[in-house]
Design a protein around this motif. Sequence first.
Motif, PDB file in Angstrom:
ATOM      1  N   HIS A 104       0.822  -1.216   0.000  1.00 32.69           N
ATOM      2  CA  HIS A 104       0.000   0.000   0.000  1.00 32.69           C
ATOM      3  C   HIS A 104       0.854   1.265   0.000  1.00 32.69           C
ATOM      4  O   HIS A 104       0.452   2.292  -0.560  1.00 32.69           O
ATOM      5  CB  HIS A 104      -0.964  -0.012   1.186  1.00 32.69           C
ATOM      6  CG  HIS A 104      -2.174  -0.861   0.954  1.00 32.69           C
ATOM      7  ND1 HIS A 104      -3.275  -0.411   0.261  1.00 32.69           N
ATOM      8  CD2 HIS A 104      -2.437  -2.148   1.288  1.00 32.69           C
ATOM      9  CE1 HIS A 104      -4.175  -1.375   0.192  1.00 32.69           C
ATOM     10  NE2 HIS A 104      -3.693  -2.443   0.805  1.00 32.69           N
ATOM     11  N   SER A 155      -0.531   4.222   3.984  1.00 33.01           N
ATOM     12  CA  SER A 155      -0.313   2.792   4.196  1.00 33.01           C
ATOM     13  C   SER A 155      -0.316   2.436   5.687  1.00 33.01           C
ATOM     14  O   SER A 155      -0.800   1.367   6.069  1.00 33.01           O
ATOM     15  CB  SER A 155       1.019   2.368   3.570  1.00 33.01           C
ATOM     16  OG  SER A 155       1.226   1.000   3.728  1.00 33.01           O
ATOM     17  N   GLN A 158      -3.881   1.949   6.699  1.00 28.75           N
ATOM     18  CA  GLN A 158      -4.411   0.675   6.194  1.00 28.75           C
ATOM     19  C   GLN A 158      -3.903  -0.505   7.023  1.00 28.75           C
ATOM     20  O   GLN A 158      -4.667  -1.384   7.411  1.00 28.75           O
ATOM     21  CB  GLN A 158      -3.988   0.472   4.739  1.00 28.75           C
ATOM     22  CG  GLN A 158      -4.436   1.541   3.781  1.00 28.75           C
ATOM     23  CD  GLN A 158      -5.933   1.542   3.601  1.00 28.75           C
ATOM     24  OE1 GLN A 158      -6.610   2.430   4.088  1.00 28.75           O
ATOM     25  NE2 GLN A 158      -6.449   0.552   2.941  1.00 28.75           N
ATOM     26  N   THR A 162      -6.045  -2.959   9.653  1.00 27.89           N
ATOM     27  CA  THR A 162      -6.179  -4.371   9.291  1.00 27.89           C
ATOM     28  C   THR A 162      -5.704  -5.291  10.407  1.00 27.89           C
ATOM     29  O   THR A 162      -6.370  -6.281  10.746  1.00 27.89           O
ATOM     30  CB  THR A 162      -5.393  -4.670   8.002  1.00 27.89           C
ATOM     31  OG1 THR A 162      -5.881  -3.843   6.943  1.00 27.89           O
ATOM     32  CG2 THR A 162      -5.533  -6.136   7.598  1.00 27.89           C
ATOM     33  N   ALA A 180      -5.560  -6.121   2.350  1.00 28.67           N
ATOM     34  CA  ALA A 180      -6.550  -5.904   3.404  1.00 28.67           C
ATOM     35  C   ALA A 180      -7.856  -6.691   3.210  1.00 28.67           C
ATOM     36  O   ALA A 180      -8.292  -7.382   4.147  1.00 28.67           O
ATOM     37  CB  ALA A 180      -6.826  -4.409   3.547  1.00 28.67           C
ATOM     38  N   ILE A 198     -11.644   1.624   5.703  1.00 31.38           N
ATOM     39  CA  ILE A 198     -10.649   1.340   4.663  1.00 31.38           C
ATOM     40  C   ILE A 198     -11.211   1.685   3.285  1.00 31.38           C
ATOM     41  O   ILE A 198     -10.521   2.270   2.439  1.00 31.38           O
ATOM     42  CB  ILE A 198     -10.213  -0.144   4.723  1.00 31.38           C
ATOM     43  CG1 ILE A 198      -9.344  -0.378   5.963  1.00 31.38           C
ATOM     44  CG2 ILE A 198      -9.457  -0.549   3.457  1.00 31.38           C
ATOM     45  CD1 ILE A 198      -8.909  -1.809   6.161  1.00 31.38           C
ATOM     46  N   ILE A 202      -9.341   4.472   1.028  1.00 24.93           N
ATOM     47  CA  ILE A 202      -8.835   4.201  -0.325  1.00 24.93           C
ATOM     48  C   ILE A 202      -9.643   4.975  -1.357  1.00 24.93           C
ATOM     49  O   ILE A 202      -9.094   5.515  -2.326  1.00 24.93           O
ATOM     50  CB  ILE A 202      -8.887   2.686  -0.621  1.00 24.93           C
ATOM     51  CG1 ILE A 202      -7.894   1.942   0.268  1.00 24.93           C
ATOM     52  CG2 ILE A 202      -8.575   2.408  -2.089  1.00 24.93           C
ATOM     53  CD1 ILE A 202      -7.882   0.444   0.087  1.00 24.93           C
TER      54      ILE A 202
END
Length: 311
Positions: A104, A155, A158, A162, A180, A198, A202
């Motif tokens: 990411h 990143s 993320q 996760t 993810a 998320i 994104i």
Amino acid sequence: MSNASLVTTFFLTGLPHAPTMDTTLFGLFLLIYVLTVLGNLLILLVIRLDSHLHSPMYYFLTNLSFVDMWFSTVTVPKMLMTLMSPGGGAISFPSCVAQLYSFHFLGSTECFLYTAMSYDRYLAISYPLRYSSMMRGRTCAFLAAGTWLTGSLHSAVQTTLTFRLPYCGPNQIQHYLCDAPPILRLACADTSAIEMVIFVNIGVVASGCFLLIVLSYVSIVCSILRIRTSEGRHRAFQTCASHCIVVFCFFGPGLFIYLRPDSKDAVDGIVAVFSTVLTPLLNPAVYTLRNKEVKKALLKLKDKFGYFQSE
């Protein structure tokens, strides 16, 4: 990280394919990976050695080539291991965290780089007389550093979201890399809130960058149409054509995978191959085959090495 994370090893199932295709796919992806690394290294070398290519556009291209080289390296070698060995899909929990963060980080940095490159082309074509003063070395360095820093922060969000969940049961990731969406399906907790965060994270980054790129190119087209000579219009379109090709090949698969609600593991894995394996190869191919300046620099480099060999 949660202390309830009892899973110590994940297993990547790899790409869905017939077992008889293992050797063929291994050879194909190995060839693509070698060409990707060599192609991007060649771009870095040519731009470094040719003083005519020391301009903002090629400064961003060196960053892009560096990102693409490592973007491919983060994913393809593990895919090759999965294809060639029954136990090749095993990946430790920390390694999975590192792969997801790197994936990411490099992917979002590339996304921001494309945006910076479109802004650079907008200034070059819309303000040709003021371009050199507007895009000085310090400005380019600031924009490039901003893409790397923003990519790392994106990143980090993320990865933290996760892996803050507990993983205490299934450990088979239906993918060829740690990403993810397939990892969250293994969590021993409700993931709906984190999946939404998320998705929005994104979505804002990808859609925002893509919108800025589209706006830049709409402005570029308007500027090009005001150029009086057909030769001038052709040269301006040619300058931006390569960038547009790579941009749409990069954003298409990413938007398909992350911004649709009915995500399917098998389909996502196949589409992801395009963005993680083929797109990094497109960068050196498109920028060398469609760029006259780079082709001239390559010929000069070839002649220089030929001269040294004849001595």
